[in-house]
Design a protein around this motif. Structure first.
Motif, PDB file in Angstrom:
ATOM      1  N   GLU A 133      79.681  79.290  80.653  1.00  0.00           N
ATOM      2  CA  GLU A 133      80.751  78.052  80.389  1.00  0.00           C
ATOM      3  C   GLU A 133      81.151  78.052  79.078  1.00  0.00           C
ATOM      4  O   GLU A 133      82.171  77.292  78.669  1.00  0.00           O
ATOM      5  CB  GLU A 133      79.865  76.652  80.801  1.00  0.00           C
ATOM      6  CG  GLU A 133      78.505  76.487  79.996  1.00  0.00           C
ATOM      7  CD  GLU A 133      77.113  76.967  80.592  1.00  0.00           C
ATOM      8  OE1 GLU A 133      76.401  76.244  80.633  1.00  0.00           O
ATOM      9  OE2 GLU A 133      77.378  78.285  81.330  1.00  0.00           O
ATOM     10  N   TYR A 134      80.637  78.821  77.935  1.00  0.00           N
ATOM     11  CA  TYR A 134      81.018  78.667  76.383  1.00  0.00           C
ATOM     12  C   TYR A 134      81.820  79.818  75.918  1.00  0.00           C
ATOM     13  O   TYR A 134      82.099  80.037  74.896  1.00  0.00           O
ATOM     14  CB  TYR A 134      79.843  78.226  75.733  1.00  0.00           C
ATOM     15  CG  TYR A 134      79.389  77.094  75.924  1.00  0.00           C
ATOM     16  CD1 TYR A 134      79.948  75.901  76.454  1.00  0.00           C
ATOM     17  CD2 TYR A 134      77.886  77.147  76.278  1.00  0.00           C
ATOM     18  CE1 TYR A 134      79.401  74.677  76.598  1.00  0.00           C
ATOM     19  CE2 TYR A 134      77.231  76.004  76.479  1.00  0.00           C
ATOM     20  CZ  TYR A 134      78.098  74.815  76.938  1.00  0.00           C
ATOM     21  OH  TYR A 134      77.357  73.483  77.106  1.00  0.00           O
ATOM     22  N   SER A 151      87.531  74.083  77.228  1.00  0.00           N
ATOM     23  CA  SER A 151      86.426  75.145  77.556  1.00  0.00           C
ATOM     24  C   SER A 151      87.072  76.342  77.929  1.00  0.00           C
ATOM     25  O   SER A 151      86.206  77.493  77.743  1.00  0.00           O
ATOM     26  CB  SER A 151      85.825  74.592  78.887  1.00  0.00           C
ATOM     27  OG  SER A 151      86.940  74.455  79.948  1.00  0.00           O
ATOM     28  N   ASP A 152      88.304  76.679  78.222  1.00  0.00           N
ATOM     29  CA  ASP A 152      88.875  77.869  78.542  1.00  0.00           C
ATOM     30  C   ASP A 152      90.278  77.962  77.851  1.00  0.00           C
ATOM     31  O   ASP A 152      91.260  77.442  78.470  1.00  0.00           O
ATOM     32  CB  ASP A 152      89.176  78.022  79.925  1.00  0.00           C
ATOM     33  CG  ASP A 152      89.552  79.470  80.431  1.00  0.00           C
ATOM     34  OD1 ASP A 152      90.428  80.001  79.678  1.00  0.00           O
ATOM     35  OD2 ASP A 152      89.014  80.063  81.310  1.00  0.00           O
ATOM     36  N   PHE A 196      90.496  70.956  81.216  1.00  0.00           N
ATOM     37  CA  PHE A 196      89.531  71.910  80.749  1.00  0.00           C
ATOM     38  C   PHE A 196      88.550  71.436  79.721  1.00  0.00           C
ATOM     39  O   PHE A 196      88.462  71.867  78.733  1.00  0.00           O
ATOM     40  CB  PHE A 196      90.201  73.074  80.320  1.00  0.00           C
ATOM     41  CG  PHE A 196      90.978  73.923  81.298  1.00  0.00           C
ATOM     42  CD1 PHE A 196      90.526  74.884  82.080  1.00  0.00           C
ATOM     43  CD2 PHE A 196      92.529  73.531  81.419  1.00  0.00           C
ATOM     44  CE1 PHE A 196      91.401  75.304  83.182  1.00  0.00           C
ATOM     45  CE2 PHE A 196      93.035  74.082  82.283  1.00  0.00           C
ATOM     46  CZ  PHE A 196      92.624  75.096  83.210  1.00  0.00           C
ATOM     47  N   PRO A 197      87.784  70.344  80.024  1.00  0.00           N
ATOM     48  CA  PRO A 197      86.862  69.938  78.933  1.00  0.00           C
ATOM     49  C   PRO A 197      85.747  70.703  78.842  1.00  0.00           C
ATOM     50  O   PRO A 197      85.494  71.555  79.824  1.00  0.00           O
ATOM     51  CB  PRO A 197      86.617  68.615  79.871  1.00  0.00           C
ATOM     52  CG  PRO A 197      86.350  68.907  81.274  1.00  0.00           C
ATOM     53  CD  PRO A 197      87.647  69.652  81.466  1.00  0.00           C
ATOM     54  N   ILE A 198      85.043  70.588  77.548  1.00  0.00           N
ATOM     55  CA  ILE A 198      83.820  71.301  77.192  1.00  0.00           C
ATOM     56  C   ILE A 198      82.647  70.751  77.814  1.00  0.00           C
ATOM     57  O   ILE A 198      82.137  69.431  77.361  1.00  0.00           O
ATOM     58  CB  ILE A 198      83.873  71.578  75.731  1.00  0.00           C
ATOM     59  CG1 ILE A 198      85.288  72.112  75.322  1.00  0.00           C
ATOM     60  CG2 ILE A 198      82.530  72.454  75.532  1.00  0.00           C
ATOM     61  CD1 ILE A 198      85.301  72.461  73.896  1.00  0.00           C
ATOM     62  N   LEU A 225      82.103  67.031  75.958  1.00  0.00           N
ATOM     63  CA  LEU A 225      82.553  66.671  74.693  1.00  0.00           C
ATOM     64  C   LEU A 225      83.766  65.645  74.525  1.00  0.00           C
ATOM     65  O   LEU A 225      84.585  66.353  75.089  1.00  0.00           O
ATOM     66  CB  LEU A 225      82.728  68.134  73.790  1.00  0.00           C
ATOM     67  CG  LEU A 225      82.805  68.135  72.174  1.00  0.00           C
ATOM     68  CD1 LEU A 225      81.725  67.390  71.525  1.00  0.00           C
ATOM     69  CD2 LEU A 225      83.411  69.528  71.836  1.00  0.00           C
ATOM     70  N   GLY A 226      83.859  64.960  73.801  1.00  0.00           N
ATOM     71  CA  GLY A 226      84.692  63.802  73.666  1.00  0.00           C
ATOM     72  C   GLY A 226      86.024  64.652  73.030  1.00  0.00           C
ATOM     73  O   GLY A 226      85.706  65.852  72.482  1.00  0.00           O
TER      74      GLY A 226
END
Length: 232
Positions: free
Chosen positions: A75-76, A129-130, A172-174, A185-186
């Motif tokens: 995911e990272y 995230s991507d 695409f949030p982390i 993550l905000g």
């Protein structure tokens, strides 16, 4: 990077070791503590907001957060930034929208070392995230403003550009863990309020890195949003 001490109140359940703690326990975070990818950020940043590290600017907070994730985890692997930049030497008001795995400031500096005679200016950025898919998403949202299908330049208003990047970041949030329950993550650049001196209306605008003139949403008075002195 200087390992400046940062007093920090941990959110409920979070620990500087990535485990669990008593609510509100105090600890000291040093800027290098999580920068080598040792351990997961899911513990330290779970439930936290970017504004809980006020001694650092938004970009430094974002860099610290992204550097803390274990890039070996699926995911990272593609985390990074989407940025918008402009160049004063261009006749047309166009923005370059690209992606980067290094800090947006560093990436824009790299652009400035190309064939243009004036440096690019960083206008806005989001972390995602991507980075490849998020860049494509932003490009698709602004497709009608694309100057050349083969280039990453868009002749759109700065507000439309910021809105497209925000939507890409929302898409695409982390994640802060393997499940949605861990949270995300905000945003790095939180919108700000510009209050109208005529009618008192609070106008919510993106936290841009350049100064702009906006129209009050209530009385149409022109207002000035001043860019921060330091994008970091």
């Amino acid at each position: 990077m200087t390992r400046a001490a940062l007093p920090y109140t941990l959110p409920v359940g979070a620990s500087s070791k990535g485990g669990w703690s008593r609510p509100g326990r105090k600890c000291t975070l040093r800027a290098g503590d999580h920068l080598a990818g040792r351990g997961s950020a899911s513990g330290f940043f779970r439930g936290a907001t970017m504004q809980q590290m006020p001694q650092f600017g938004p970009l430094m907070q974002s860099i610290m957060a992204l550097d803390s994730f274990d890039k070996r985890r699926r995911e990272y692997k593609r985390v990074g930034w989407i940025y918008a930049a402009r160049n004063p030497s261009f006749v047309d008001p166009v923005f370059k929208i690209g992606q980067s795995k290094v800090s947006p400031v560093k990436r824009v500096d790299q652009l400035s070392n190309s064939s243009v005679y004036r440096p690019f200016e960083l206008v806005y950025w989001v972390h995602v995230s991507d980075r490849d898919r998020a860049e494509g998403h932003a490009h698709q949202l602004l497709n009608q403003y694309r100057v050349n299908p083969a280039r990453e330049f868009f002749q759109a208003s700065v507000m439309e550009v910021a809105r497209a990047l925000d939507r890409a970041a929302a898409h695409f949030p982390i994640p802060l863990g393997r499940t949605a329950r861990s949270g995300f993550l905000g945003p790095g650049l939180v919108p700000v309020t510009v209050r109208c001196s005529r009618c008192g209306t609070a106008n919510r605008v993106p936290r841009l890195l350049v100064s702009i003139r906006i129209s009050c949403g209530n009385c149409a008075k022109m207002l000035t949003f001043a860019a921060p002195a330091n994008p970091g």
